[in-house]
Design an enzyme around this catalytic site. Structure first.
Site, PDB file in Angstrom:
ATOM      1  N   ASP A  44       0.663  -1.010   0.295  1.00  0.00           N
ATOM      2  CA  ASP A  44      -0.049  -0.023   0.155  1.00  0.00           C
ATOM      3  C   ASP A  44       0.973   1.559  -0.070  1.00  0.00           C
ATOM      4  O   ASP A  44       1.396   1.680   1.128  1.00  0.00           O
ATOM      5  CB  ASP A  44      -0.963   0.230   1.360  1.00  0.00           C
ATOM      6  CG  ASP A  44      -1.299   1.380   1.207  1.00  0.00           C
ATOM      7  OD1 ASP A  44      -2.528   1.221   0.062  1.00  0.00           O
ATOM      8  OD2 ASP A  44      -1.363   1.956   2.329  1.00  0.00           O
ATOM      9  N   TYR A  49       3.576  10.161   0.288  1.00  0.00           N
ATOM     10  CA  TYR A  49       4.322   9.309   1.357  1.00  0.00           C
ATOM     11  C   TYR A  49       5.821   9.533   0.865  1.00  0.00           C
ATOM     12  O   TYR A  49       7.045   8.934   1.922  1.00  0.00           O
ATOM     13  CB  TYR A  49       4.123   7.602   1.735  1.00  0.00           C
ATOM     14  CG  TYR A  49       3.093   6.973   1.804  1.00  0.00           C
ATOM     15  CD1 TYR A  49       2.298   8.111   2.886  1.00  0.00           C
ATOM     16  CD2 TYR A  49       1.974   5.786   1.298  1.00  0.00           C
ATOM     17  CE1 TYR A  49       0.983   7.885   2.772  1.00  0.00           C
ATOM     18  CE2 TYR A  49       0.864   5.684   2.648  1.00  0.00           C
ATOM     19  CZ  TYR A  49       0.906   6.639   2.176  1.00  0.00           C
ATOM     20  OH  TYR A  49      -0.512   6.173   3.020  1.00  0.00           O
ATOM     21  N   LYS A  78      -1.410   6.326  -3.898  1.00  0.00           N
ATOM     22  CA  LYS A  78      -3.324   7.491  -4.123  1.00  0.00           C
ATOM     23  C   LYS A  78      -2.717   8.518  -4.385  1.00  0.00           C
ATOM     24  O   LYS A  78      -1.248   8.788  -4.881  1.00  0.00           O
ATOM     25  CB  LYS A  78      -3.173   7.449  -2.736  1.00  0.00           C
ATOM     26  CG  LYS A  78      -3.656   5.458  -1.716  1.00  0.00           C
ATOM     27  CD  LYS A  78      -3.570   5.852  -0.242  1.00  0.00           C
ATOM     28  CE  LYS A  78      -3.557   4.832   0.438  1.00  0.00           C
ATOM     29  NZ  LYS A  78      -1.958   4.439   0.755  1.00  0.00           N
ATOM     30  N   HIS A 111      -7.088   9.467  -2.099  1.00  0.00           N
ATOM     31  CA  HIS A 111      -6.669   9.672  -0.473  1.00  0.00           C
ATOM     32  C   HIS A 111      -7.560   9.854  -0.223  1.00  0.00           C
ATOM     33  O   HIS A 111      -7.860   9.994   0.896  1.00  0.00           O
ATOM     34  CB  HIS A 111      -5.295  10.451  -0.653  1.00  0.00           C
ATOM     35  CG  HIS A 111      -3.975   9.534   0.478  1.00  0.00           C
ATOM     36  ND1 HIS A 111      -2.922   9.519  -0.315  1.00  0.00           N
ATOM     37  CD2 HIS A 111      -4.657   8.845   1.571  1.00  0.00           C
ATOM     38  CE1 HIS A 111      -2.590   9.022   1.496  1.00  0.00           C
ATOM     39  NE2 HIS A 111      -3.196   8.948   1.937  1.00  0.00           N
TER      40      HIS A 111
HETATM   41  N1  LIG Z   1      -5.142   5.942   3.497  1.00  0.00           N
HETATM   42  C1  LIG Z   1      -5.237   6.748   4.747  1.00  0.00           C
HETATM   43  O1  LIG Z   1      -4.974   8.575   4.801  1.00  0.00           O
HETATM   44  C2  LIG Z   1      -4.170   6.188   5.197  1.00  0.00           C
HETATM   45  C3  LIG Z   1      -3.892   6.728   6.543  1.00  0.00           C
HETATM   46  C4  LIG Z   1      -2.925   6.166   7.190  1.00  0.00           C
HETATM   47  C5  LIG Z   1      -2.243   5.183   6.829  1.00  0.00           C
HETATM   48  N2  LIG Z   1      -2.119   4.833   5.426  1.00  0.00           N
HETATM   49  C6  LIG Z   1      -1.850   3.450   5.259  1.00  0.00           C
HETATM   50  O2  LIG Z   1      -1.563   2.193   6.809  1.00  0.00           O
HETATM   51  C7  LIG Z   1      -0.948   1.978   6.448  1.00  0.00           C
HETATM   52  C8  LIG Z   1      -0.926   1.054   8.032  1.00  0.00           C
HETATM   53  O3  LIG Z   1      -1.185   2.534   9.297  1.00  0.00           O
HETATM   54  P1  LIG Z   1       0.166   2.973   9.925  1.00  0.00           P
HETATM   55  O4  LIG Z   1       1.107   2.726   9.534  1.00  0.00           O
HETATM   56  O5  LIG Z   1      -0.407   4.359  10.106  1.00  0.00           O
HETATM   57  O6  LIG Z   1       0.566   2.031  11.473  1.00  0.00           O
HETATM   58  P2  LIG Z   1      -0.537   0.384  11.557  1.00  0.00           P
HETATM   59  O7  LIG Z   1       0.006  -0.574  11.048  1.00  0.00           O
HETATM   60  O8  LIG Z   1      -0.946   0.701  12.316  1.00  0.00           O
HETATM   61  O9  LIG Z   1       0.932   0.168  13.458  1.00  0.00           O
HETATM   62  C9  LIG Z   1       2.238   0.805  13.211  1.00  0.00           C
HETATM   63  C10 LIG Z   1       2.702   0.897  13.956  1.00  0.00           C
HETATM   64  O10 LIG Z   1       3.155  -0.456  14.739  1.00  0.00           O
HETATM   65  C11 LIG Z   1       4.454  -1.281  14.843  1.00  0.00           C
HETATM   66  N3  LIG Z   1       3.831  -2.451  14.699  1.00  0.00           N
HETATM   67  C12 LIG Z   1       3.998  -3.085  13.368  1.00  0.00           C
HETATM   68  N4  LIG Z   1       3.669  -4.900  13.527  1.00  0.00           N
HETATM   69  C13 LIG Z   1       4.195  -4.952  15.148  1.00  0.00           C
HETATM   70  C14 LIG Z   1       4.364  -5.603  16.099  1.00  0.00           C
HETATM   71  N5  LIG Z   1       3.983  -7.180  15.500  1.00  0.00           N
HETATM   72  N6  LIG Z   1       4.622  -5.225  17.535  1.00  0.00           N
HETATM   73  C15 LIG Z   1       4.766  -4.666  17.367  1.00  0.00           C
HETATM   74  N7  LIG Z   1       4.244  -3.093  17.116  1.00  0.00           N
HETATM   75  C16 LIG Z   1       4.141  -3.240  15.598  1.00  0.00           C
HETATM   76  C17 LIG Z   1       4.962  -0.542  13.847  1.00  0.00           C
HETATM   77  O11 LIG Z   1       6.741   0.020  14.084  1.00  0.00           O
HETATM   78  P3  LIG Z   1       8.094  -0.945  13.247  1.00  0.00           P
HETATM   79  O12 LIG Z   1       7.607  -0.889  11.817  1.00  0.00           O
HETATM   80  O13 LIG Z   1       8.624   0.282  13.281  1.00  0.00           O
HETATM   81  O14 LIG Z   1       7.872  -2.161  13.112  1.00  0.00           O
HETATM   82  C18 LIG Z   1       4.662   0.980  13.258  1.00  0.00           C
HETATM   83  O15 LIG Z   1       5.443   1.779  14.285  1.00  0.00           O
HETATM   84  C19 LIG Z   1      -0.191   2.490   6.460  1.00  0.00           C
HETATM   85  O16 LIG Z   1       1.367   2.411   6.191  1.00  0.00           O
HETATM   86  C20 LIG Z   1      -0.419   3.988   5.288  1.00  0.00           C
HETATM   87  O17 LIG Z   1      -0.044   1.633   4.520  1.00  0.00           O
HETATM   88  C21 LIG Z   1      -3.410   5.015   4.999  1.00  0.00           C
END
Ligand SMILES: NC(=O)c1ccc[n+]([C@@H]2O[C@H](COP(=O)([O-])OP(=O)(O)OC[C@H]3O[C@@H](n4cnc5c(N)ncnc54)[C@H](OP(=O)(O)O)[C@@H]3O)[C@@H](O)[C@H]2O)c1
Length: 277
Positions: A44, A49, A78, A111
């Site tokens: 994704d 980004y 996006k 987005h």
């Molecule tokens: N469409 C939108 O507006 C929008 C907005 C926000 C996000 N997104 C998408 O959604 C994806 C996911 O959301 P996000 O990146 O905001 O947050 P998330 O996936 O909810 O959380 C990521 C965080 O959790 C940690 N983590 C991951 N797996 C883990 C595990 N098994 N144990 C402990 N900690 C863990 C990661 O650390 P490390 O990386 O240090 O391991 C990172 O700090 C984004 O990367 C993006 O692609 C889209």
């Protein structure tokens, strides 16, 4: 890997790798490559980004290392609000393709809806053109509320296949999920781990202990049980592996209900009704 089927009969892996807040360097490349080697088939990405170049390098190296084809992968990016408007969509799309080093995307999303309804509709018409011309396999939206989707419905000729929104146990989005089910639009969750905040919740930790899984696996499995596409982000190799290891167990209906009951309608991201970039 488990797949879901869209309203146009195309399929998408139910779990993928998020790459938000990953620097455009070897960290991005290695995370994507490692994920593909370990069985991820969906990435994704997004123009905003600012890491599409190294994500794209990771895709190429991952394809080679895993011995698979480009067509085995499902790549999303996006369109950012700077490229909204029917005629700008193609520029945004081609910029992402160029950054990623790809010649097509499997899914392209608007987005955010933005606050200008006319511009939102006009932009969707540009997305429809991309799709009708065969430049992209699927088109969808992100952060759209029911009101935005109703507005699209009144003016669009192609229905979005998916809506990617904030979703985690403190924001369970029940009314939006019900609406999407009725309309045949797939739900996809961003920040499924609430950016790691949810992993220290007592109920999540208790359920993890009950079934001998990690809190992250419990939350990702809860997404799967709800039929939601999920894209947890990690750049840590052992977490990348942990997060995809959710297809050999299930949660009981009682465990799902206990997680559902954590809802507080609490967002960590912007409000889609007011956010404009
Ligand atoms: N469409 C939108 O507006 C929008 C907005 C926000 C996000 N997104 C998408 O959604 C994806 C996911 O959301 P996000 O990146 O905001 O947050 P998330 O996936 O909810 O959380 C990521 C965080 O959790 C940690 N983590 C991951 N797996 C883990 C595990 N098994 N144990 C402990 N900690 C863990 C990661 O650390 P490390 O990386 O240090 O391991 C990172 O700090 C984004 O990367 C993006 O692609 C889209």
């Amino acid at each position: 890997m488990q797949y879901i089927t869209f309203n146009n009969n195309h399929t998408m892996p139910q779990m993928g790798l998020g790459v938000f807040r990953v620097e455009n360097n070897d960290t991005a490349k290695e995370a994507v490559k490692h994920a593909i080697i370990k069985g991820y088939r969906s990435i994704d990405a997004a123009l905003i980004y600012e890491n599409e170049e190294m994500v794209g390098r990771g895709i190429q190296e991952g394809i080679a290392a895993a011995g698979i084809q480009r067509s085995d992968l499902f790549i999303t990016s996006k369109l950012w609000l700077t490229h909204y408007g029917k005629d700008q969509v193609i520029t945004g799309y081609e910029t992402s393709l160029n950054n990623l080093g790809l010649d097509y995307l499997d899914l392209y999303l608007m987005h955010w809806p933005g606050t200008d309804n006319t511009l939102m509709i006009d932009t969707w018409h540009g997305m429809e053109t991309l799709y009708n011309e065969g430049k992209v396999k699927n088109i969808g939206v992100s952060n759209f509320e029911i009101k935005h989707l109703e507005s699209l419905k009144a003016h669009a000729s192609i229905k979005p296949v998916i809506n990617q929104v904030e979703f985690h146990p403190y924001l369970t989005q029940q009314s939006l999920r019900d609406y999407l089910t009725t309309e045949g639009i797939q739900m996809e969750s961003w920040s499924p781990l609430m950016n790691a905040e949810i992993l220290t919740d007592d109920t999540i930790q208790t359920i993890a202990d009950e079934i001998g899984k990690t809190p992250a696996q419990v939350v990702i499995r809860w997404n799967i049980e709800h039929g939601v596409v999920t894209i947890p982000k990690s750049v840590t190799p052992h977490r990348i592996e942990e997060n995809i290891n959710v297809f050999n167990f299930s949660l009981t209906s009682d465990q799902i209900a206990r997680i559902d009951a954590l809802n507080e309608d609490k967002r960590i991201g912007p409000d889609p009704l007011t956010f404009n970039g």
